[in-house]
Design an enzyme around this catalytic site. Structure first.
Site, PDB file in Angstrom:
ATOM      1  N   ASP A   1     -23.583 -15.631  13.118  1.00 27.57           N
ATOM      2  CA  ASP A   1     -22.445 -16.570  13.015  1.00 27.57           C
ATOM      3  C   ASP A   1     -21.217 -15.846  12.498  1.00 27.57           C
ATOM      4  OD1 ASP A   1     -20.831 -18.771  12.750  1.00 27.57           O
ATOM      5  OD2 ASP A   1     -21.896 -19.619  11.063  1.00 27.57           O
TER       6      ASP A   1
ATOM      7  N   HIS B   1     -25.788 -19.300   8.241  1.00 31.55           N
ATOM      8  CA  HIS B   1     -25.556 -19.782   6.867  1.00 31.55           C
ATOM      9  C   HIS B   1     -26.789 -19.595   5.967  1.00 31.55           C
ATOM     10  CE1 HIS B   1     -21.965 -22.589   8.070  1.00 31.55           C
ATOM     11  NE2 HIS B   1     -22.038 -21.507   8.829  1.00 31.55           N
TER      12      HIS B   1
ATOM     13  N   ASP C   1     -14.309 -14.949   9.942  1.00 28.96           N
ATOM     14  CA  ASP C   1     -14.837 -15.178   8.584  1.00 28.96           C
ATOM     15  C   ASP C   1     -16.319 -15.509   8.627  1.00 28.96           C
ATOM     16  OD1 ASP C   1     -14.148 -17.645   9.854  1.00 28.96           O
ATOM     17  OD2 ASP C   1     -14.132 -18.676   7.926  1.00 28.96           O
TER      18      ASP C   1
ATOM     19  N   GLU D   1     -18.482 -20.121  20.050  1.00 24.71           N
ATOM     20  CA  GLU D   1     -19.834 -19.905  19.542  1.00 24.71           C
ATOM     21  C   GLU D   1     -20.785 -21.053  19.874  1.00 24.71           C
ATOM     22  OE1 GLU D   1     -19.978 -20.213  15.162  1.00 24.71           O
ATOM     23  OE2 GLU D   1     -18.071 -21.273  15.333  1.00 24.71           O
TER      24      GLU D   1
ATOM     25  N   HIS E   1     -14.602 -16.534  15.495  1.00 26.28           N
ATOM     26  CA  HIS E   1     -13.983 -16.528  14.164  1.00 26.28           C
ATOM     27  C   HIS E   1     -14.436 -15.288  13.415  1.00 26.28           C
ATOM     28  CE1 HIS E   1     -17.614 -18.019  12.031  1.00 26.28           C
ATOM     29  NE2 HIS E   1     -17.764 -18.888  13.016  1.00 26.28           N
TER      30      HIS E   1
ATOM     31  N   GLU F   1     -12.557 -20.402  10.102  1.00 23.94           N
ATOM     32  CA  GLU F   1     -13.330 -21.463  10.775  1.00 23.94           C
ATOM     33  C   GLU F   1     -14.318 -22.090   9.807  1.00 23.94           C
ATOM     34  OE1 GLU F   1     -16.507 -23.524  12.839  1.00 23.94           O
ATOM     35  OE2 GLU F   1     -16.743 -21.764  11.587  1.00 23.94           O
ATOM     36  N   GLU F   2     -14.884 -21.261   8.942  1.00 20.06           N
ATOM     37  CA  GLU F   2     -15.966 -21.740   8.078  1.00 20.06           C
ATOM     38  C   GLU F   2     -15.489 -22.717   7.013  1.00 20.06           C
ATOM     39  OE1 GLU F   2     -18.835 -21.525   8.844  1.00 20.06           O
ATOM     40  OE2 GLU F   2     -19.354 -19.639   9.799  1.00 20.06           O
TER      41      GLU F   2
END
Ligand SMILES: CSCC[C@H](NC=O)C(=O)O
Ligand SMILES: [Zn+2]
Ligand SMILES: [Zn+2]
Length: 407
Positions: free
Chosen positions: A114, A378, A78, A177, A76, A149-150
């Protein structure tokens, strides 16, 4: 003297510097960057715009045998928001700093773990394969760069899997991932817990805060909250003390269900008994739980306490790739062995885009090339070491070439 890094590191920095941060990701610059990467590598580039402003980029390396099911390498584009004041460096500068004591260097950026490292390793692995004379593999390889995705993939993979363009890719195996591992192995996720996001809303009598008013919203809601938090405590105890069926291995996060009370809303003024109270929970259900029974339990909890249940998001699919007699998995294992990297299989504690792919019968494996690395996805000051990035490129060279060569 300043340390010299390979061109692949500079390229990674450029990708990290594109501010694809939710809730307003710069997908325009991102697509431009990815298509240029594809051009450099002679890959066919396609942009699928299923939803305006939410581009899906597919870069394709055609194989010698176009009839064979293909290898999909997903990432992803984002990244999650930052609390900039808690970062030691600009989260979108991709600053390289010495890693204290180890002689390594860190690349500090939001998205480093990530999961821009993964997308970039795919690209650089193909570059390296081509540089060493591999102009084509047996199977076609597709690199998928997907948005959103997030935030739950609503306008990303969730829609794409139902689109004709996805089926036209004829995917045989799907890589996605994982999470970094503080220990000396890459984690491989073959299954995921099911995300259930729920909100309970209670209504009741209102009035002056000086009175004994009955049937008010908050006590009803508290019954629900306490029941769910009791369940949470039991699951936590299981995680801490129980063992798996073999009687020996410890349970891991993916083997239990977690509950977090993440939002509470109620009240207008201190001396006014609120008419309404709301509690929202992020629940991640272990894949062995019967989801029909679980949902019934959530509803019963609402009914017996006279509150309303809204299921914000639920997942009922079969999110598991069997590993036994799985030739793709055997191939990945052999390639990792050749790269000198141990693998540790596990159930993913959160959710990835693989949850939309596995129910279609496509085997999916979640891997991030990050071992001996703290889990910082995150989090503030997210980083990867230059060394793990370069190791990841070598790992994917082996894996892509092995999967792409499977007859
Ligand atoms: C369940 S939709 C949100 C997906 C998100 N994925 C990564 O963090 C997660 O919270 O697991
Ligand atoms: Zn991710
Ligand atoms: Zn994430």
């Amino acid at each position: 003297m300043a340390t010299e890094f390979p061109a692949s590191v500079r390229n990674f920095q450029r990708y990290l510097q594109i501010k694809t941060m939710q809730p307003n990701p710069d997908y325009v610059s991102c697509v431009e960057f990815l298509l240029a990467q594809g051009d450099e590598l002679g890959l066919q580039g396609k942009v699928h715009t299923l939803v305006p402003g939410k581009p899906i980029v597919v870069l394709t390396w055609p194989g010698r045998n176009p009839d064979l099911p293909t290898v999909a390498l997903n990432s992803h584009t984002d990244v999650v928001p930052v609390y900039e004041e808690f970062w030691d460096h600009d989260p979108f500068a991709a600053t390289i700093v010495p890693d204290s004591g180890s002689g390594e260097h860190r690349i500090v950026a939001r998205g480093a773990q990530d999961m821009k490292i993964v997308g970039m390793c795919y690209l650089e692995a193909i570059r390296e394969l081509q540089r060493t004379g591999v102009t084509q593999l047996e199977r076609t390889v597709h690199l998928l760069f997907v948005p959103d995705e997030e935030t739950g993939s609503e306008d990303g993979m969730k829609k794409f899997v139902h689109h004709e363009a996805f089926h036209a890719l004829r995917i045989g195996v799907f890589l996605d991932e994982g999470i970094s591992n503080p220990e000396d192995a890459y984690k491989v996720f073959y299954a995921e817990r099911a995300p259930w996001w729920v909100r309970y809303t209670a209504h009741g009598n209102t009035g002056h805060g000086s009175q004994f008013i009955n049937h008010t919203a908050i006590p009803k809601l508290l019954n629900v909250v306490n029941t769910l938090l009791d369940f949470r405590a039991k699951e936590e105890q299981r995680l801490l003390h129980d063992v798996k069926e073999d009687g020996q291995s410890r349970l891991r996060l993916g083997d239990v269900t977690t509950v977090n009370l993440t939002m509470l809303n109620c009240g207008k003024q201190v001396n006014v008994v609120p008419e309404c109270a709301e509690a929202s929970f992020d629940i991640r259900v272990c894949p062995t739980v019967d989801l029909v029974q679980f949902e019934a339990w959530l509803h019963k909890l609402a009914d017996t306490n006279d509150v309303q249940l809204d299921i914000i998001q639920s997942y009922k699919g079969k999110n598991l790739t069997p590993l036994e007699n799985n030739p793709w998995w055997e191939c990945i294992q052999a390639a990792s062995k050749e790269a000198g990297i141990a693998l540790d299989t596990d159930i993913f504690p959160a959710a990835t885009d693989s949850r939309f792919v596995r129910p279609l019968g496509i085997p999916a494996f979640g891997i991030s090339p990050l071992r001996n690395t703290p889990i910082l996805l995150h989090d503030h000051n997210e980083y990867v070491t230059v060394r793990s990035y370069l190791e990841g490129i070598q790992f994917y060279q082996k894996v892509i070439s092995a999967l792409g060569s499977m007859k």
